[in-house]
Design a protein around this motif. Structure first.
Motif, PDB file in Angstrom:
ATOM      1  N   PRO A   1       0.804  -1.234   0.000  1.00  0.00           N
ATOM      2  CA  PRO A   1       0.000   0.000   0.000  1.00  0.00           C
ATOM      3  C   PRO A   1       0.836   1.284   0.000  1.00  0.00           C
ATOM      4  N   SER A   2       2.100   1.180   0.350  1.00  0.00           N
ATOM      5  CA  SER A   2       2.947   2.374   0.380  1.00  0.00           C
ATOM      6  C   SER A   2       3.449   2.774  -1.011  1.00  0.00           C
ATOM      7  N   VAL A   3       3.198   1.951  -2.024  1.00  0.00           N
ATOM      8  CA  VAL A   3       3.633   2.266  -3.383  1.00  0.00           C
ATOM      9  C   VAL A   3       2.886   3.504  -3.878  1.00  0.00           C
ATOM     10  N   ASP A   4       3.609   4.424  -4.477  1.00  0.00           N
ATOM     11  CA  ASP A   4       3.005   5.608  -5.089  1.00  0.00           C
ATOM     12  C   ASP A   4       2.470   5.193  -6.459  1.00  0.00           C
ATOM     13  N   VAL A   5       1.197   4.858  -6.500  1.00  0.00           N
ATOM     14  CA  VAL A   5       0.568   4.323  -7.709  1.00  0.00           C
ATOM     15  C   VAL A   5       0.661   5.320  -8.865  1.00  0.00           C
ATOM     16  N   HIS A   6       0.417   6.574  -8.593  1.00  0.00           N
ATOM     17  CA  HIS A   6       0.466   7.570  -9.670  1.00  0.00           C
ATOM     18  C   HIS A   6       1.876   7.663 -10.258  1.00  0.00           C
ATOM     19  N   ALA A   7       2.883   7.736  -9.404  1.00  0.00           N
ATOM     20  CA  ALA A   7       4.263   7.833  -9.898  1.00  0.00           C
ATOM     21  C   ALA A   7       4.657   6.580 -10.674  1.00  0.00           C
ATOM     22  N   LEU A   8       4.248   5.419 -10.183  1.00  0.00           N
ATOM     23  CA  LEU A   8       4.571   4.167 -10.861  1.00  0.00           C
ATOM     24  C   LEU A   8       3.880   4.093 -12.228  1.00  0.00           C
ATOM     25  N   ALA A   9       2.631   4.534 -12.279  1.00  0.00           N
ATOM     26  CA  ALA A   9       1.902   4.551 -13.550  1.00  0.00           C
ATOM     27  C   ALA A   9       2.562   5.515 -14.529  1.00  0.00           C
ATOM     28  N   ARG A  10       2.978   6.672 -14.069  1.00  0.00           N
ATOM     29  CA  ARG A  10       3.671   7.634 -14.933  1.00  0.00           C
ATOM     30  C   ARG A  10       4.999   7.065 -15.442  1.00  0.00           C
ATOM     31  N   PHE A  11       5.703   6.354 -14.568  1.00  0.00           N
ATOM     32  CA  PHE A  11       6.965   5.732 -14.973  1.00  0.00           C
ATOM     33  C   PHE A  11       6.720   4.748 -16.113  1.00  0.00           C
ATOM     34  N   VAL A  12       5.755   3.858 -15.943  1.00  0.00           N
ATOM     35  CA  VAL A  12       5.448   2.865 -16.969  1.00  0.00           C
ATOM     36  C   VAL A  12       5.038   3.560 -18.260  1.00  0.00           C
ATOM     37  N   GLN A  13       4.184   4.557 -18.156  1.00  0.00           N
ATOM     38  CA  GLN A  13       3.722   5.277 -19.334  1.00  0.00           C
ATOM     39  C   GLN A  13       4.892   5.967 -20.043  1.00  0.00           C
ATOM     40  N   THR A  14       5.782   6.552 -19.290  1.00  0.00           N
ATOM     41  CA  THR A  14       6.921   7.260 -19.882  1.00  0.00           C
ATOM     42  C   THR A  14       7.849   6.301 -20.611  1.00  0.00           C
ATOM     43  N   VAL A  15       8.135   5.167 -19.992  1.00  0.00           N
ATOM     44  CA  VAL A  15       8.996   4.179 -20.649  1.00  0.00           C
ATOM     45  C   VAL A  15       8.312   3.645 -21.899  1.00  0.00           C
ATOM     46  N   GLN A  16       7.027   3.355 -21.800  1.00  0.00           N
ATOM     47  CA  GLN A  16       6.299   2.838 -22.957  1.00  0.00           C
ATOM     48  C   GLN A  16       6.311   3.848 -24.105  1.00  0.00           C
ATOM     49  N   ASN A  17       6.093   5.112 -23.799  1.00  0.00           N
ATOM     50  CA  ASN A  17       6.123   6.141 -24.844  1.00  0.00           C
ATOM     51  C   ASN A  17       7.510   6.241 -25.463  1.00  0.00           C
ATOM     52  N   GLY A  18       8.539   6.190 -24.640  1.00  0.00           N
ATOM     53  CA  GLY A  18       9.900   6.237 -25.163  1.00  0.00           C
ATOM     54  C   GLY A  18      10.206   5.047 -26.049  1.00  0.00           C
ATOM     55  N   MET A  19       9.734   3.875 -25.654  1.00  0.00           N
ATOM     56  CA  MET A  19       9.948   2.681 -26.468  1.00  0.00           C
ATOM     57  C   MET A  19       9.219   2.795 -27.804  1.00  0.00           C
ATOM     58  N   SER A  20       8.075   3.433 -27.793  1.00  0.00           N
ATOM     59  CA  SER A  20       7.332   3.639 -29.033  1.00  0.00           C
ATOM     60  C   SER A  20       8.127   4.520 -29.995  1.00  0.00           C
ATOM     61  N   ILE A  21       8.747   5.563 -29.460  1.00  0.00           N
ATOM     62  CA  ILE A  21       9.573   6.439 -30.294  1.00  0.00           C
ATOM     63  C   ILE A  21      10.777   5.673 -30.825  1.00  0.00           C
ATOM     64  N   LEU A  22      11.418   4.884 -29.962  1.00  0.00           N
ATOM     65  CA  LEU A  22      12.550   4.078 -30.414  1.00  0.00           C
ATOM     66  C   LEU A  22      12.134   3.126 -31.527  1.00  0.00           C
TER      67      LEU A  22
END
Length: 120
Positions: A72-93
């Protein structure tokens, strides 16, 4: 239900679009040249699509917290943003011609960050 980690769109089992379609441009990374109105409309559509993606990630991660997969201590919003950011970067690559192997390597490094952040 598969675990949250396995369901992430950064892994082969999570159906990473960048890995699955490394030879095509990702829809979110692709723009269209046109008139100012077209660019503004496209920008609005991209923002809306990114907002939907973020909400889906947050929903799945909140489900993982509720199921005890994540603490429960996981920052869900930050983790979701991290995944989204990596996914977007991979799409560009992928759009720029990165191979499936290169994209898998990026995903593996990203998952090390996931593991460090979630303690899993």
């Amino acid at each position: 239900m598969e675990g949250a980690r396995e369901a992430l769109p950064l892994t082969a089992s999570g159906g990473c679009p960048a890995i699955d379609r490394q030879d095509r441009a990702g829809d979110l990374a692709r723009g269209r040249a046109g008139e100012e109105g077209d660019r503004r409309r496209d920008g609005d559509q991209l923002r809306a699509a990114r907002a939907v993606t973020l909400e889906r990630l947050r929903t799945r991660l909140n489900e993982a917290v509720a199921a005890g997969e994540l603490t429960p201590s996981v920052d869900v919003h930050a983790l979701a943003r991290f995944v989204q950011t990596v996914q977007n970067g991979m799409s560009i690559l992928a759009r720029d011609g990165a191979s499936s192997e290169e994209l898998r390597e990026v995903a593996e490094v990203a998952m090390l960050s996931w593991d460090a952040r979630t303690g899993r």
